[in-house]
Each structure stands twice: as structure tokens, then as C-alpha cells.
Design a protein around this motif. Structure first.
Motif, short mmCIF file in Angstrom:
data_model
loop_
_atom_site.label_atom_id
_atom_site.label_comp_id
_atom_site.label_asym_id
_atom_site.label_seq_id
_atom_site.Cartn_x
_atom_site.Cartn_y
_atom_site.Cartn_z
N PHE A 87 11.34 -18.57 46.04
CA PHE A 87 10.15 -18.56 45.20
C PHE A 87 8.96 -19.15 45.95
N GLU A 91 5.51 -17.47 47.23
CA GLU A 91 4.25 -17.98 46.69
C GLU A 91 3.27 -18.32 47.82
N PHE A 107 2.82 -13.29 44.91
CA PHE A 107 2.71 -13.16 43.46
C PHE A 107 1.27 -12.85 43.09
N VAL A 138 2.15 -18.50 37.50
CA VAL A 138 3.22 -18.69 38.49
C VAL A 138 4.06 -19.91 38.13
N SER A 195 6.55 -18.88 35.61
CA SER A 195 7.62 -18.10 36.26
C SER A 195 8.62 -19.02 36.94
#
Length: 190
Positions: A157, A161, A166, A172, A175
Motif C-alpha cells: 500500500f 501511495e 492512487f 487514501v 482505504s
């Protein structure tokens, strides 16, 4: 250029880490580090064993910093609260120190010359996560699988990022929160 007073291995590694954060680990050269420090590149060999040695030192420095951050995040917490805190601290480290984090991805036994300092730092980080995972009753292989899973989800992730992966207009942070909760629901909570 004249030698800089007070220059030591730590200062060299910190300068290299700052450059890696600014320009990317793949752009790191001894010449750029020397320029940053105001010295000539050959002088760096008094402190590190070339570029490969510098990257090894950066790996240790970065893993130790990551370990300090997740250790502080987990203090006085257990189970879900500790996992969420560790995940958030790990993500923050990747975002704040992307070049240094990239240096941490080399495994301690991955080269022909294992790095015992890196192995020790890795064990400290894993120890923090395993202590938290133990609060769920997981031990041995099950605990290690859970620790790998947590690292993988935060790494994936956070690196997406940092890379700008994203792009949709969607929160975010939400998420990430949902991803960590899915991890908790998928295996740690009993």
C-alpha cells in the motif's frame, strides 16, 4: 575541497539517506554523497566500503529507524490497537523516508557477504511484530505468517501511495484503514 571536521560513518549514512529520500535510491552515487558533504568522493572510503557498503549501512540505519518507530507505536497497546498503530507507523516511515525505506528492502542474508548488523536490526523489528501477534494466541509459523502478511500489506500500500499509484478521488487514509481491518478480520481475530 577540504576535509570536513566531525565527518564520520553516521554522518555519511545520514547524508546518503537524505539524498536517497530526495532523489531516489537508484540515483544515489558516491559522488553525490561527497558533494552533499563538501568532500571528495575518495574520502568516503575512510567511512564506508564503497557504494555497496554504503547501501548496506543505509539498510541497517533504515531498519533500526523503522524498528524504533513501530516499537514506539506499539507501546502500551495490544491486539487490534497495536496492529493498527504498527501499520500506521510503518506507512508513515515509507512516506517520510522513501529512499531510506528502499534501502531496507535488501535481506540480511541475500548477498554473498551477509550483514550481521542488518540481521540483528531485522530481528528487532520482527520481534516487535511477533510480540503483538502473540496477543492473538499465534505462535511459531502462524505468527511468522501473520508478520509477513502485515509487512506485505503495508509495504504494498505505502509504496503504491509514494509512487502516486492512487490517483482516484477517494480518501487514501480510509482505504488504508479498511485494508488493515480486512487483515485483522482475515486471520488475527479469533
Amino acid at each position: 575541497m577540504s576535509p570536513r571536521a566531525g565527518l564520520d560513518r553516521k554522518a555519511v549514512v545520514e547524508a546518503a539517506a537524505a539524498l536517497a529520500d530526495e532523489e531516489g535510491l537508484e540515483s544515489l552515487t558516491l559522488a553525490r554523497v561527497a558533494e552533499r558533504l563538501g568532500i571528495r568522493a575518495p574520502s568516503l572510503y575512510n567511512h564506508v566500503a564503497g557504494l555497496e557498503g554504503l547501501r548496506g549501512e543505509m539498510a541497517v540505519f533504515g531498519v533500526r529507524e523503522l524498528g524504533r518507530r513501530i516499537g514506539r507505536a506499539a507501546i502500551a497497546k495490544s491486539k487490534d490497537e497495536a496492529i493498527e498503530a504498527i501499520a500506521a507507523a510503518y506507512r508513515a516511515f515509507v512516506k517520510e523516508r522513501p529512499g531510506l525505506y528502499a534501502a531496507t528492502l535488501r535481506a540480511s542474508g541475500a548477498s554473498d557477504q551477509p550483514n550481521p548488523g542488518l540481521r540483528s536490526a531485522e530481528e528487532e523489528v520482527v520481534g516487535v511484530v511477533l510480540a503483538v501477534v502473540a496477543s492473538y494466541g499465534l505462535q511459531d509459523e502462524e505468527a511468522l505468517h501473520a508478520a509477513r502478511g502485515l509487512r506485505s500489506l503495508v509495504h504494498g500500500f505505502a509504496t503504491l501511495e509514494v509512487a502516486g499509484g492512487f490517483g482516484l478521488e477517494l480518501d487514501v487514509d480510509e482505504s488504508f484503514r479498511r485494508l488493515v481491518l480486512a487483515f485483522l478480520d482475515g486471520g488475527l481475530r479469533r
